[in-house]
Design an enzyme around this catalytic site. Structure first.
Site, PDB file in Angstrom:
ATOM      1  N   MET A 140       0.863  -1.184   0.000  1.00  0.00           N
ATOM      2  CA  MET A 140       0.000   0.000   0.000  1.00  0.00           C
ATOM      3  C   MET A 140       0.895   1.228   0.000  1.00  0.00           C
ATOM      4  SD  MET A 140      -2.987  -1.185   2.674  1.00  0.00           S
ATOM      5  CE  MET A 140      -3.911   0.342   2.468  1.00  0.00           C
ATOM      6  N   GLN A 176       8.560  -5.008  -5.353  1.00  0.00           N
ATOM      7  CA  GLN A 176       7.573  -4.795  -6.416  1.00  0.00           C
ATOM      8  C   GLN A 176       8.044  -3.696  -7.366  1.00  0.00           C
ATOM      9  OE1 GLN A 176       3.684  -2.525  -6.111  1.00  0.00           O
ATOM     10  NE2 GLN A 176       2.891  -4.613  -6.081  1.00  0.00           N
ATOM     11  N   CYS A 182      -2.271  -0.792  -9.613  1.00  0.00           N
ATOM     12  CA  CYS A 182      -2.357   0.501  -8.947  1.00  0.00           C
ATOM     13  C   CYS A 182      -3.366   1.403  -9.660  1.00  0.00           C
ATOM     14  CB  CYS A 182      -0.995   1.189  -8.914  1.00  0.00           C
ATOM     15  SG  CYS A 182      -1.044   2.805  -8.100  1.00  0.00           S
TER      16      CYS A 182
END
Length: 312
Positions: A8, A68, A98
């Site tokens: 996040m 990531q 995203c």
């Protein structure tokens, strides 16, 4: 069952990963995205977003953390994947989910769900660039504006050689609004033979069970739910009941020590208020706490309020 902690942006950084994995129940974490444009990034960029690379790619409690990457150019993503692995990342994750407008405008994240061939090219380039034993995973949503390419995109990612696919069961347009369409993951599962991980709208052990039934997936990824209930992973696995408020207040004090004395100490007041925003979903006490600290800007004053909460 594997329970993963979701990446996040601006929320689940290395401090939060450390805190939540110490609470327990998580089997794997994924970093906030490393933004790749048109160059091979310096090592310091990877260390900044994934300090766990200094610890064998694991949190202090021993949970693996996968770097990531987010971008649109297969070549540059592949070169940066090599760097991540050389520095010790136990895998490479690719962000195709995203929903942020700024990211999508620069052709990263969920906007790539419109381009099935690009998804294939990126995954294939990264898969070819890193050793065969290193997992290459991807995270997608069900689509950008609609779900018409959900299965096709998943098949392309599979055929390109991905080891695992996380599916957030909503489109970019649907954002984070309930419900999550877990049954679509079951549809995707009929067309792919790699492990799938279900993600989206998992706030409790009961949600997790319904998600598993509808998605036909054993493995789960949780994000906001873990911020709203820090021991959610243990609850999902049937090892604990939801954490009582005094214990959670003590955890917030512990987190305060991480933040205040960490490299982002000046952001602490805003971060703790942000966390209260998630906690309010599960704990009425968090609403009262937020009201008590809303106007406070001094870290020590906030910790004193937390201490009173923990003792009550």
């Amino acid at each position: 069952m594997k329970v993963m902690l979701a990446p996040m942006e601006g929320v689940v950084d290395h401090l939060m990963r450390d805190m939540l994995t110490r609470v327990g129940g998580f089997d794997q974490c994924v970093t906030e995205f490393v933004r790749v444009v048109d160059q091979k990034l310096p090592k310091k960029t990877f260390y900044r977003l994934c300090p766990e690379l200094h610890n064998g790619g694991k949190t202090p409690s021993g949970v693996p953390v996968r770097v990531q990457l987010l971008g649109q150019h297969p070549k540059w993503l592949a070169e940066n994947a090599q760097t991540a692995v050389e520095l010790g990342s136990p895998g490479v994750d690719l962000n195709f989910g995203c929903p942020a407008k700024t990211v999508n405008k620069s052709k990263g994240g969920a906007v790539l769900l419109k381009e099935t061939q690009t998804l294939y090219d990126i995954v294939k380039a990264v898969r070819d660039a890193v050793p065969a034993e290193i997992p290459v995973s991807a995270k997608i949503r069900l689509g950008f504006e609609d779900k018409s390419l959900a299965v096709e995109n998943a098949v392309a990612i599979t055929e390109a050689g991905a080891s695992e696919l996380v599916v957030h069961a909503r489109t970019k347009t649907e954002g984070y609004k309930p419900p999550a369409y877990w049954d679509w993951i079951a549809k995707i599962k009929q067309h792919t033979n790699i492990p799938l991980v279900a993600n989206g709208e998992i706030w409790s052990a009961e949600d997790a069970q319904r998600c598993q039934e509808q998605s036909e997936c054993t493995n789960l990824m949780v994000g906001r739910g873990a911020l709203a209930m820090p021991n959610l992973a243990l609850c999902i696995k049937g090892r604990q009941a939801p954490m009582p408020w005094p214990e959670l207040a003590a955890l917030l004090i512990q987190y305060s020590g991480y933040e205040i004395f960490g490299d982002k100490g000046r952001y602490y007041p805003n971060r703790i208020k942000q966390w209260c925003g998630y906690l309010k979903r599960q704990y009425p006490e968090a609403e009262l706490l937020f009201n008590d600290i809303r106007r406070l800007t001094n870290s020590q004053d906030i910790v004193e309020v937390l201490a009173r909460q923990a003792d009550s």
